[in-house]
Write a protein that holds these residues in place. Structure first.
Motif, mmCIF file in Angstrom:
data_model
loop_
_atom_site.group_PDB
_atom_site.id
_atom_site.type_symbol
_atom_site.label_atom_id
_atom_site.label_comp_id
_atom_site.label_asym_id
_atom_site.label_seq_id
_atom_site.Cartn_x
_atom_site.Cartn_y
_atom_site.Cartn_z
ATOM 1 N N CYS B 224 -8.376 3.869 3.198
ATOM 2 C CA CYS B 224 -7.090 4.427 3.625
ATOM 3 C C CYS B 224 -6.344 5.038 2.442
ATOM 4 N N PRO B 225 -6.039 6.320 2.501
ATOM 5 C CA PRO B 225 -5.349 6.949 1.372
ATOM 6 C C PRO B 225 -3.935 6.408 1.169
ATOM 7 N N LEU B 226 -3.375 5.767 2.191
ATOM 8 C CA LEU B 226 -2.004 5.268 2.075
ATOM 9 C C LEU B 226 -1.927 3.772 1.800
ATOM 10 N N HIS B 259 -2.488 -4.555 7.830
ATOM 11 C CA HIS B 259 -2.814 -3.147 7.599
ATOM 12 C C HIS B 259 -1.954 -2.252 8.506
ATOM 13 N N LEU B 263 1.361 0.244 7.611
ATOM 14 C CA LEU B 263 1.167 1.679 7.807
ATOM 15 C C LEU B 263 2.081 2.230 8.889
ATOM 16 N N CYS B 267 1.173 6.032 8.628
ATOM 17 C CA CYS B 267 -0.202 6.439 8.935
ATOM 18 C C CYS B 267 -0.225 7.832 9.546
ATOM 19 N N THR B 268 -1.153 8.655 9.053
ATOM 20 C CA THR B 268 -1.247 10.017 9.562
ATOM 21 C C THR B 268 -2.418 10.179 10.528
ATOM 22 N N GLU B 269 -3.031 9.058 10.889
ATOM 23 C CA GLU B 269 -4.157 9.061 11.837
ATOM 24 C C GLU B 269 -5.338 9.881 11.332
ATOM 25 N N CYS B 270 -5.597 9.778 10.042
ATOM 26 C CA CYS B 270 -6.718 10.520 9.469
ATOM 27 C C CYS B 270 -8.054 9.914 9.873
ATOM 28 N N GLY B 271 -8.023 8.679 10.356
ATOM 29 C CA GLY B 271 -9.241 8.073 10.894
ATOM 30 C C GLY B 271 -10.201 7.511 9.864
ATOM 31 N N GLU B 272 -9.808 7.503 8.592
ATOM 32 C CA GLU B 272 -10.726 7.005 7.571
ATOM 33 C C GLU B 272 -11.063 5.526 7.765
ATOM 34 N N CYS B 273 -10.064 4.740 8.203
ATOM 35 C CA CYS B 273 -10.288 3.299 8.375
ATOM 36 C C CYS B 273 -11.404 3.064 9.383
ATOM 37 N N THR B 284 -8.406 2.511 14.037
ATOM 38 C CA THR B 284 -7.348 3.527 14.011
ATOM 39 C C THR B 284 -6.500 3.459 15.281
ATOM 40 N N LYS B 287 -3.286 1.726 14.839
ATOM 41 C CA LYS B 287 -2.251 2.533 14.176
ATOM 42 C C LYS B 287 -1.753 3.647 15.082
HETATM 43 S S1 SF4 Z 1 -5.855 6.475 10.024
HETATM 44 FE FE1 SF4 Z 1 -6.451 4.621 8.940
HETATM 45 S S2 SF4 Z 1 -7.116 5.367 6.914
HETATM 46 FE FE2 SF4 Z 1 -5.904 7.044 7.844
HETATM 47 S S3 SF4 Z 1 -3.778 6.746 7.108
HETATM 48 FE FE3 SF4 Z 1 -3.980 5.663 9.086
HETATM 49 S S4 SF4 Z 1 -4.511 3.547 8.521
HETATM 50 FE FE4 SF4 Z 1 -4.936 4.823 6.729
#
Ligand code: SF4
Ligand code: SF4
Lengths: 155, 322
Positions: B224-226, B259, B263, B267-273, B284, B287
């Motif tokens: 997660c970048p954040l 987590h 967030l 959280c920008t919902e980038c989906g990395e998690c 995700t 979030k």
């Molecule tokens: S989608 Fe997941 S990885 Fe991306 S910002 Fe939100 S919590 Fe972090």
């Protein structure tokens, strides 16, 4: 008032965790005690300096680990001892309230409100109503401590 | 189709490279379905740089988490390649002052969606993949047994199917033409809504089953970048001690509450998690619910405006109904 924080659990007793701000609601609870207002005995009070100190995770953790209810109370908006702590808290707690049911936790087990130090009677009503609600809901099944996977591994 | 974009990206990066420390981008990975991050420092490395729907990684985390990327000549900017979703992480990091806008040079790429290799593998067990390419609305893969064609809708990442911001929200240069979003923000929470229709018991059952799979490997947090606390993360600190080493479902729930709540509104919902999770838990989604709440209660969408303050880091005295 001193006795009311350490009431023994009765058979039907519920575990309700109360997070009260030092300046208003803790005083309100004290006022209720001093005035000898009758109160249910399920509440265990944790004194926090301000509802701004109230990490929503305190409530989440309590409910995940099986507390039957969580009650948060602070100074009325605009009356915060630190001016704006409860305004931060209001947003965070409202978000938590909407979030809990998504994860399967009954939002009725969580309540936040505002009671000032002079409002002993209001405090009595808040505690009574919330305790009643929790008694109606019954014990919190919680999440369950043991992981199924863990149990499988154990066997 | 993507050869042109790759060519354009390389040319654009080449032109800017003398003014930059490093450019973080993507390069070919261990098979044609996988890309991997690359750090371009000189023109000789440019031929490695690629853009395609397999460039799944959100690279913005490197700007805050990678000591090698951070410890560079401060008089030069760092270049970074971003898709629409990734650019919102940059905005969030700028808002919270983890990076400065004038520290970075953003190569923005309008994106039509990235391929989730796990969905591909579930549809057709592939062995010895020789090539993979996206043509219009199809994914064509050649493996040891010949050619396979998949409808793009069946193999795109879940976050891409509900993407409302495919065009980078900040950029210094844009590679290619802006694309039309698949959905409007208000309509992007379908999965959350389907969960909401279930009973409380069913939801609890769903998350118990899903989160019980969690290994607490913390890959989701690390990706997660954040999630910027690094080794001060309260999931691991002994003081305060929020979590124990017990393998209980309640511990796993609490970790995911940590987590998600940390967030909330960020959280920008980038989906990395979700992408990073080895157990394929839809983390995700947790979030997404929080973002739906902050959108409904506070009309806030994370990672859109570098000047905005995330809603839980501020307050509004006039707010009523809360
Ligand atoms: S989608 Fe997941 S990885 Fe991306 S910002 Fe939100 S919590 Fe972090
Ligand atoms: S990546 Fe998956 S398994 Fe690992 S901690 Fe996160 S949710 Fe759990």
């Amino acid at each position: 008032m001193s006795g009311s924080n350490s009431v023994p659990v009765t058979e039907q007793g519920m575990k309700i965790v109360g997070f009260l701000c030092n300046w208003c609601s803790y005083g309100g609870a004290d006022t209720a005690g001093v005035c000898r207002f009758k109160q249910p005995t399920d509440l265990r009070i944790i004194r926090i300096p301000c509802t701004g100190r109230m990490d929503p995770l305190f409530a989440a953790k309590s409910l995940i680990y099986g507390a039957d209810g969580v009650l948060v109370s602070g100074c009325h908006p605009r009356d915060c001892h630190y001016a704006v702590g409860n305004l931060y808290a209001r947003r965070r707690l409202e978000v938590l309230k909407h979030f809990l049911p998504f994860m399967g936790i009954d939002p009725r087990r969580f309540h936040y409100t505002w009671v000032s130090a002079s409002e002993g009677q209001l405090w009595q009503r808040v505690v009574t109503d919330f305790s009643e609600q929790i008694h109606q809901l019954g014990p919190n099944p919680g999440i369950g401590a043991e992981s199924e996977i863990f149990e499988k591994l154990g066997n | 189709m993507f050869e042109n974009a790759t060519k354009q990206l390389r040319e654009t990066v080449e032109a800017a490279l003398p003014e930059l420390n490093t450019v973080v981008g993507w390069r070919a990975g261990y098979d044609p379905l996988h890309m991997t991050p690359v750090f371009i420092k000189n023109a000789g490395d440019l031929s490695k740089l690629e853009w395609s729907p397999f460039c799944v990684q959100n690279l913005s985390g490197y700007l805050v988490k990678d000591p090698a990327v951070r410890a560079q000549d401060p008089s030069k900017k760092i270049g970074i390649c971003v898709k629409g979703c990734d650019s919102r992480s940059l905005v969030a990091l700028i808002q919270e002052k983890f990076i400065e806008r004038n520290q970075i040079h953003v190569f923005g790429i309008p994106c039509r969606g990235t391929v989730d290799w796990r969905r591909v593998m579930k549809l057709g067990p592939l062995t010895g993949i020789q090539s993979a390419r996206v043509e219009e609305s199809r994914l064509v893969v050649e493996d040891a047994n010949g050619g396979h064609t998949f409808a793009l809708e069946d193999v795109l990442a879940r976050k891409c199917l509900r993407c409302a911001h495919p065009n980078p929200v900040i950029h210094d240069v844009l590679i290619g033409e802006p694309v039309t979003p698949r959905v409007a923000v208000e309509n992007s929470y379908g999965e959350v809504e389907r969960m909401e229709e279930q009973s409380l018991e069913d939801r609890l059952g769903f998350w118990k089953k899903e989160l019980d799979k969690c290994l607490r490997c913390y890959a989701c947090r690390n990706a997660c970048p954040l999630c910027v606390c690094q080794d001060r993360c309260i999931a691991e600190t002994r003081e305060p001690r929020w979590l124990t080493q017990r393998v209980g479902t309640s511990e796993k729930f609490l970790f995911h509450f940590i987590h998600a709540l940390h967030l909330a509104g960020r959280c920008t919902e980038c989906g990395e998690c979700e992408r990073a999770c080895p157990m394929e838990i839809p983390v995700t989604l947790i979030k997404e619910k929080l973002n739906k709440i902050t959108l409904e209660l506070m009309s806030y969408e994370a990672g859109m405006d570098p000047e905005a303050v995330p809603p839980l880091l501020t307050f509004n005295p006039g707010e009523t109904g809360l």
